[in-house]
Scaffold this motif. Sequence first.
Motif, PDB file in Angstrom:
ATOM      1  N   MET A   1       0.837  -1.186   0.000  1.00 21.75           N
ATOM      2  CA  MET A   1       0.000   0.000   0.000  1.00 21.75           C
ATOM      3  C   MET A   1       0.881   1.248   0.000  1.00 21.75           C
ATOM      4  N   GLU A   2       1.325   1.638  -1.190  1.00 20.63           N
ATOM      5  CA  GLU A   2       2.217   2.783  -1.273  1.00 20.63           C
ATOM      6  C   GLU A   2       1.785   3.723  -2.388  1.00 20.63           C
ATOM      7  N   TYR A   3       2.231   4.940  -2.256  1.00 29.45           N
ATOM      8  CA  TYR A   3       1.993   5.969  -3.262  1.00 29.45           C
ATOM      9  C   TYR A   3       3.307   6.257  -3.966  1.00 29.45           C
ATOM     10  N   ARG A   4       3.217   6.485  -5.272  1.00 26.80           N
ATOM     11  CA  ARG A   4       4.382   6.832  -6.085  1.00 26.80           C
ATOM     12  C   ARG A   4       3.951   7.869  -7.108  1.00 26.80           C
ATOM     13  N   TRP A   5       4.929   8.584  -7.622  1.00 26.14           N
ATOM     14  CA  TRP A   5       4.681   9.508  -8.723  1.00 26.14           C
ATOM     15  C   TRP A   5       5.116   8.852 -10.020  1.00 26.14           C
ATOM     16  N   ARG A   6       4.300   8.995 -11.053  1.00 28.22           N
ATOM     17  CA  ARG A   6       4.661   8.604 -12.414  1.00 28.22           C
ATOM     18  C   ARG A   6       4.979   9.900 -13.152  1.00 28.22           C
ATOM     19  N   TYR A   7       6.049   9.889 -13.919  1.00 25.23           N
ATOM     20  CA  TYR A   7       6.552  11.102 -14.553  1.00 25.23           C
ATOM     21  C   TYR A   7       6.378  11.026 -16.067  1.00 25.23           C
ATOM     22  N   ALA A   8       6.101  12.179 -16.693  1.00 24.45           N
ATOM     23  CA  ALA A   8       5.927  12.230 -18.147  1.00 24.45           C
ATOM     24  C   ALA A   8       6.505  13.523 -18.704  1.00 24.45           C
ATOM     25  N   ASP A   9       6.794  13.482 -19.996  1.00 27.89           N
ATOM     26  CA  ASP A   9       7.280  14.682 -20.681  1.00 27.89           C
ATOM     27  C   ASP A   9       6.090  15.481 -21.217  1.00 27.89           C
ATOM     28  N   GLY A  10       6.371  16.497 -22.011  1.00 35.24           N
ATOM     29  CA  GLY A  10       5.329  17.397 -22.501  1.00 35.24           C
ATOM     30  C   GLY A  10       4.318  16.778 -23.441  1.00 35.24           C
ATOM     31  N   ASP A  45       7.573  17.138 -17.226  1.00 36.47           N
ATOM     32  CA  ASP A  45       6.567  18.176 -17.436  1.00 36.47           C
ATOM     33  C   ASP A  45       5.265  17.922 -16.688  1.00 36.47           C
ATOM     34  N   GLU A  46       4.973  16.662 -16.399  1.00 34.74           N
ATOM     35  CA  GLU A  46       3.730  16.355 -15.688  1.00 34.74           C
ATOM     36  C   GLU A  46       3.900  15.101 -14.854  1.00 34.74           C
ATOM     37  N   VAL A  47       3.048  14.994 -13.839  1.00 37.31           N
ATOM     38  CA  VAL A  47       3.107  13.858 -12.922  1.00 37.31           C
ATOM     39  C   VAL A  47       1.703  13.303 -12.709  1.00 37.31           C
ATOM     40  N   THR A  48       1.672  12.021 -12.356  1.00 42.32           N
ATOM     41  CA  THR A  48       0.434  11.350 -11.968  1.00 42.32           C
ATOM     42  C   THR A  48       0.699  10.643 -10.652  1.00 42.32           C
ATOM     43  N   LEU A  49      -0.178  10.831  -9.679  1.00 44.00           N
ATOM     44  CA  LEU A  49      -0.049  10.121  -8.408  1.00 44.00           C
ATOM     45  C   LEU A  49      -0.691   8.749  -8.558  1.00 44.00           C
ATOM     46  N   VAL A  50       0.068   7.720  -8.163  1.00 48.66           N
ATOM     47  CA  VAL A  50      -0.376   6.344  -8.304  1.00 48.66           C
ATOM     48  C   VAL A  50      -0.380   5.681  -6.929  1.00 48.66           C
ATOM     49  N   ASP A  52      -0.727   1.909  -5.365  1.00 47.24           N
ATOM     50  CA  ASP A  52      -0.735   0.480  -5.679  1.00 47.24           C
ATOM     51  C   ASP A  52      -0.968   0.224  -7.164  1.00 47.24           C
ATOM     52  N   GLY A  53      -0.319   1.021  -8.009  1.00 48.52           N
ATOM     53  CA  GLY A  53      -0.370   0.827  -9.441  1.00 48.52           C
ATOM     54  C   GLY A  53      -1.564   1.442 -10.148  1.00 48.52           C
ATOM     55  N   LYS A  54      -2.491   2.037  -9.401  1.00 51.93           N
ATOM     56  CA  LYS A  54      -3.674   2.649 -10.001  1.00 51.93           C
ATOM     57  C   LYS A  54      -3.621   4.164  -9.831  1.00 51.93           C
ATOM     58  N   PRO A  55      -3.921   4.918 -10.902  1.00 52.58           N
ATOM     59  CA  PRO A  55      -3.880   6.380 -10.797  1.00 52.58           C
ATOM     60  C   PRO A  55      -4.874   6.920  -9.766  1.00 52.58           C
ATOM     61  N   VAL A  56      -4.403   7.855  -8.954  1.00 52.13           N
ATOM     62  CA  VAL A  56      -5.259   8.571  -8.010  1.00 52.13           C
ATOM     63  C   VAL A  56      -5.749   9.851  -8.684  1.00 52.13           C
ATOM     64  N   TYR A  57      -4.816  10.596  -9.262  1.00 51.97           N
ATOM     65  CA  TYR A  57      -5.143  11.768 -10.075  1.00 51.97           C
ATOM     66  C   TYR A  57      -3.969  12.117 -10.961  1.00 51.97           C
ATOM     67  N   GLY A  58      -4.260  12.874 -11.981  1.00 55.18           N
ATOM     68  CA  GLY A  58      -3.250  13.276 -12.934  1.00 55.18           C
ATOM     69  C   GLY A  58      -3.624  12.763 -14.305  1.00 55.18           C
ATOM     70  N   PRO A  59      -2.854  13.146 -15.286  1.00 53.29           N
ATOM     71  CA  PRO A  59      -1.609  13.896 -15.179  1.00 53.29           C
ATOM     72  C   PRO A  59      -1.837  15.355 -14.804  1.00 53.29           C
ATOM     73  N   MET A  60      -0.883  15.874 -14.073  1.00 53.18           N
ATOM     74  CA  MET A  60      -0.918  17.241 -13.587  1.00 53.18           C
ATOM     75  C   MET A  60       0.359  17.937 -14.063  1.00 53.18           C
ATOM     76  N   GLY A  61       0.201  19.027 -14.788  1.00 50.79           N
ATOM     77  CA  GLY A  61       1.339  19.762 -15.299  1.00 50.79           C
ATOM     78  C   GLY A  61       2.135  20.443 -14.198  1.00 50.79           C
ATOM     79  N   LEU A  62       3.444  20.534 -14.390  1.00 49.83           N
ATOM     80  CA  LEU A  62       4.306  21.201 -13.422  1.00 49.83           C
ATOM     81  C   LEU A  62       4.634  22.646 -13.795  1.00 49.83           C
TER      82      LEU A  62
END
Length: 68
Positions: A1-10, A45-50, A52-62
């Motif tokens: 049961m952990e939270y991680r950030w997924r990272y993406a470019d523009g 450029d953007e992140v998604t909060l995940v 346990d492997g499932k998106p919580v919210y995002g993508p969110m621009g930085l």
Amino acid sequence: MEYRWRYADGVGADVPGPDLAFGDQTEAEDWLSANWPDLLDGGIDEVTLVHDGKPVYGPMGLHPPTAT
């Protein structure tokens, strides 16, 4: 049961970033609040909060909003 950030470019393609796990959503969001400028400087450029492997919210621009 952990939270991680997924990272993406523009264009939304996944890019590598800090591989950190957080115990709760608040801890993950606090880390992002303190570190988003460094992520942006590193080509993220953007992140998604995940949770346990499932998106919580995002993508969110930085990028800060631009004045009109």
